[in-house]
Design an enzyme around this catalytic site. Structure first.
Site, PDB file in Angstrom:
ATOM      1  N   GLY A  67      -0.104   5.517  -4.343  1.00  0.00           N
ATOM      2  CA  GLY A  67      -0.710   6.805  -4.687  1.00  0.00           C
ATOM      3  C   GLY A  67      -0.035   7.950  -3.947  1.00  0.00           C
ATOM      4  O   GLY A  67       0.306   8.989  -4.528  1.00  0.00           O
ATOM      5  N   ASP A  94       0.827  -1.219   0.000  1.00  0.00           N
ATOM      6  CA  ASP A  94       0.000   0.000   0.000  1.00  0.00           C
ATOM      7  C   ASP A  94       0.861   1.268   0.000  1.00  0.00           C
ATOM      8  O   ASP A  94       1.953   1.278   0.557  1.00  0.00           O
ATOM      9  CB  ASP A  94      -0.902  -0.024   1.247  1.00  0.00           C
ATOM     10  N   GLY A  95       0.340   2.322  -0.622  1.00  0.00           N
ATOM     11  CA  GLY A  95       1.014   3.628  -0.556  1.00  0.00           C
ATOM     12  C   GLY A  95       1.543   4.126  -1.890  1.00  0.00           C
ATOM     13  O   GLY A  95       2.231   5.156  -1.937  1.00  0.00           O
ATOM     14  N   SER A 129      -7.367  -5.817  -4.627  1.00  0.00           N
ATOM     15  CA  SER A 129      -8.427  -6.382  -3.789  1.00  0.00           C
ATOM     16  C   SER A 129      -9.760  -6.402  -4.535  1.00  0.00           C
ATOM     17  O   SER A 129      -9.930  -5.697  -5.549  1.00  0.00           O
ATOM     18  CB  SER A 129      -8.569  -5.562  -2.497  1.00  0.00           C
ATOM     19  N   THR A 130     -10.704  -7.186  -4.021  1.00  0.00           N
ATOM     20  CA  THR A 130     -12.044  -7.213  -4.631  1.00  0.00           C
ATOM     21  C   THR A 130     -12.702  -5.831  -4.532  1.00  0.00           C
ATOM     22  O   THR A 130     -13.616  -5.531  -5.297  1.00  0.00           O
ATOM     23  CB  THR A 130     -12.943  -8.263  -3.936  1.00  0.00           C
ATOM     24  N   GLU A 132       1.518 -12.212  13.286  1.00  0.00           N
ATOM     25  CA  GLU A 132       2.069 -10.986  13.887  1.00  0.00           C
ATOM     26  C   GLU A 132       1.905  -9.866  12.863  1.00  0.00           C
ATOM     27  O   GLU A 132       2.076 -10.090  11.654  1.00  0.00           O
ATOM     28  CB  GLU A 132       3.559 -11.180  14.194  1.00  0.00           C
ATOM     29  N   ASN A 143     -10.913  -2.960  -4.878  1.00  0.00           N
ATOM     30  CA  ASN A 143     -10.184  -2.000  -5.716  1.00  0.00           C
ATOM     31  C   ASN A 143     -10.858  -1.744  -7.072  1.00  0.00           C
ATOM     32  O   ASN A 143     -10.531  -0.777  -7.762  1.00  0.00           O
ATOM     33  CB  ASN A 143      -8.727  -2.444  -5.930  1.00  0.00           C
ATOM     34  N   ARG A 147      -4.760  -1.204   9.428  1.00  0.00           N
ATOM     35  CA  ARG A 147      -5.915  -2.053   9.157  1.00  0.00           C
ATOM     36  C   ARG A 147      -5.526  -3.172   8.196  1.00  0.00           C
ATOM     37  O   ARG A 147      -4.502  -3.102   7.525  1.00  0.00           O
ATOM     38  CB  ARG A 147      -7.099  -1.248   8.616  1.00  0.00           C
TER      39      ARG A 147
HETATM   40  C1  IPE Z   1      -5.123  -2.647   0.282  1.00  0.00           C
HETATM   41  O1  IPE Z   1      -4.898  -1.307   0.033  1.00  0.00           O
HETATM   42  C2  IPE Z   1      -5.160  -3.421  -0.999  1.00  0.00           C
HETATM   43  C3  IPE Z   1      -3.881  -3.518  -1.697  1.00  0.00           C
HETATM   44  C4  IPE Z   1      -2.736  -3.062  -1.299  1.00  0.00           C
HETATM   45  C5  IPE Z   1      -3.929  -4.248  -2.942  1.00  0.00           C
HETATM   46  P1  IPE Z   1      -6.096  -0.260  -0.146  1.00  0.00           P
HETATM   47  O2  IPE Z   1      -5.458   1.044  -0.435  1.00  0.00           O
HETATM   48  O3  IPE Z   1      -7.074  -0.774  -1.124  1.00  0.00           O
HETATM   49  O4  IPE Z   1      -6.756  -0.287   1.297  1.00  0.00           O
HETATM   50  P2  IPE Z   1      -7.627   0.817   2.030  1.00  0.00           P
HETATM   51  O5  IPE Z   1      -8.678   1.251   1.062  1.00  0.00           O
HETATM   52  O6  IPE Z   1      -6.716   1.939   2.418  1.00  0.00           O
HETATM   53  O7  IPE Z   1      -8.174   0.123   3.239  1.00  0.00           O
HETATM   54  C1  IPE Z   2      -1.631   0.264  -3.333  1.00  0.00           C
HETATM   55  O1  IPE Z   2      -1.430   1.632  -3.351  1.00  0.00           O
HETATM   56  C2  IPE Z   2      -1.981  -0.301  -4.680  1.00  0.00           C
HETATM   57  C3  IPE Z   2      -3.332  -0.873  -4.743  1.00  0.00           C
HETATM   58  C4  IPE Z   2      -4.222  -0.811  -3.808  1.00  0.00           C
HETATM   59  C5  IPE Z   2      -3.703  -1.517  -5.976  1.00  0.00           C
HETATM   60  P1  IPE Z   2      -2.615   2.669  -3.296  1.00  0.00           P
HETATM   61  O2  IPE Z   2      -3.028   2.981  -4.693  1.00  0.00           O
HETATM   62  O3  IPE Z   2      -3.703   2.194  -2.406  1.00  0.00           O
HETATM   63  O4  IPE Z   2      -1.877   3.912  -2.662  1.00  0.00           O
HETATM   64  P2  IPE Z   2      -2.468   4.985  -1.644  1.00  0.00           P
HETATM   65  O5  IPE Z   2      -3.040   4.228  -0.486  1.00  0.00           O
HETATM   66  O6  IPE Z   2      -3.519   5.735  -2.406  1.00  0.00           O
HETATM   67  O7  IPE Z   2      -1.297   5.820  -1.265  1.00  0.00           O
HETATM   68 MG    MG Z   3      -4.096   2.460  -0.416  1.00  0.00          MG
END
Ligand code: IPE
Ligand code: IPE
Ligand code: MG
Length: 249
Positions: free
Chosen positions: A26, A23-24, A68-69, A210, A71, A197
């Site tokens: 974006g 995650d992260g 994820s489902t 863990e 996304n 989360r």
């Molecule tokens: C979790 O990240 C799913 C993936 C990394 C593929 P999200 O960005 O979708 O999760 P939320 O929306 O912050 O909970």
């Molecule tokens: C994770 O990064 C990639 C996927 C969920 C597919 P994000 O796209 O969720 O990045 P943030 O959370 O917006 O920074």
């Molecule tokens: Mg994210």
């Protein structure tokens, strides 16, 4: 300066099964005034690094959350970009995964994906079957709740056909009907980007995992952060509802 990599630290306990919520992407792009797609691209590059580092550290099963489902609710452009990157990743990096002895598998509602993506999954799995050092398990179109629902459906159809009795249903049977029953539950789950989360990742399997959260954004999560996670994991006292080793003496 990058830290010298030492994959042979005797003081570190290495998880056999590791989960990573990638995650992260974006936020990483936003910080650089780049489009989100650039973050996803950097994230995919970093996955290759993570595979190599985990394989060398001796992780046996690495499950990464890629899509994820939930996304699908993102803008169509972004979803298309992520699908494209998914295909590109295996075309571009499979030779390196081969070199590192990394077998590729997929977990998620793969049957619900368009045929071109199902083909990538099928071919990627077949091509890498013989590799033995580590398994990379890509959670794609994955949702923990959907996995549990689909396991319940499989079991229910056996009840309906009279093959089993409702009283036969136990935790082991649920586990056996998850997507990849032979993959051990994650010992450790790492979530970069600071979010505390689980976001529907491995809900059934994470019962006693863990958890370790890092503020580092996924595309920046490298060897040093991974090592920090393993250092923290080494100090954890996994009790599984029992007593710690000290209390048992
Ligand atoms: C979790 O990240 C799913 C993936 C990394 C593929 P999200 O960005 O979708 O999760 P939320 O929306 O912050 O909970
Ligand atoms: C994770 O990064 C990639 C996927 C969920 C597919 P994000 O796209 O969720 O990045 P943030 O959370 O917006 O920074
Ligand atoms: Mg994210």
């Amino acid at each position: 300066m990058a830290a010298k990599k030492d994959f042979d630290r005797k003081d570190l306990k290495i998880p056999v099964s590791l989960g990573v919520i990638m995650d992260g992407n974006g936020r990483w792009a936003k910080k650089r005034l780049l489009p989100r797609s650039a973050g996803h691209r950097a994230g995919a590059e970093n996955l290759k690094e993570l595979c190599r580092n985990c394989g060398r550290y001796g992780v046996k099963y690495l499950t990464v959350y890629a899509f994820s489902t939930e996304n699908w609710s993102r803008p169509e452009d972004e979803v298309n970009q992520l699908m494209k990157l998914f295909v590109e990743f295996f075309n571009k990096y499979d030779p390196e995964l081969e070199e590192e002895g990394i077998r590729v598998r997929f977990t998620g509602d793969i049957d619900a994906l368009p045929e071109n993506l199902r083909k990538v999954c099928r071919e990627g799995e077949e091509r890498s079957l013989h590799r033995q050092k580590m398994q990379l398990i890509v959670a794609f179109n994955y949702g923990g709740r959907r996995e549990i629902v689909q396991a319940a459906q499989k079991i229910a159809s056996k009840v309906a056909s009279g093959e089993i009795d409702p009283d036969d249903i136990d935790e082991q049977m649920l586990s056996d009907n998850m997507y990849l029953p032979d993959v051990p539950d994650p010992d450790l789950i790492i979530r970069p980007s600071g979010e505390m989360r689980i976001s529907n990742f491995l809900l059934w399997e994470c019962a006693y995992s863990e958890l370790w959260v890092s503020d580092c954004l996924w595309p920046d999560f490298g060897y040093e952060e991974l090592t920090r996670a393993f250092e923290a994991y080494t100090k954890r006292d996994r009790r599984f509802g029992g007593l710690s080793r000290e209390d048992n003496k």
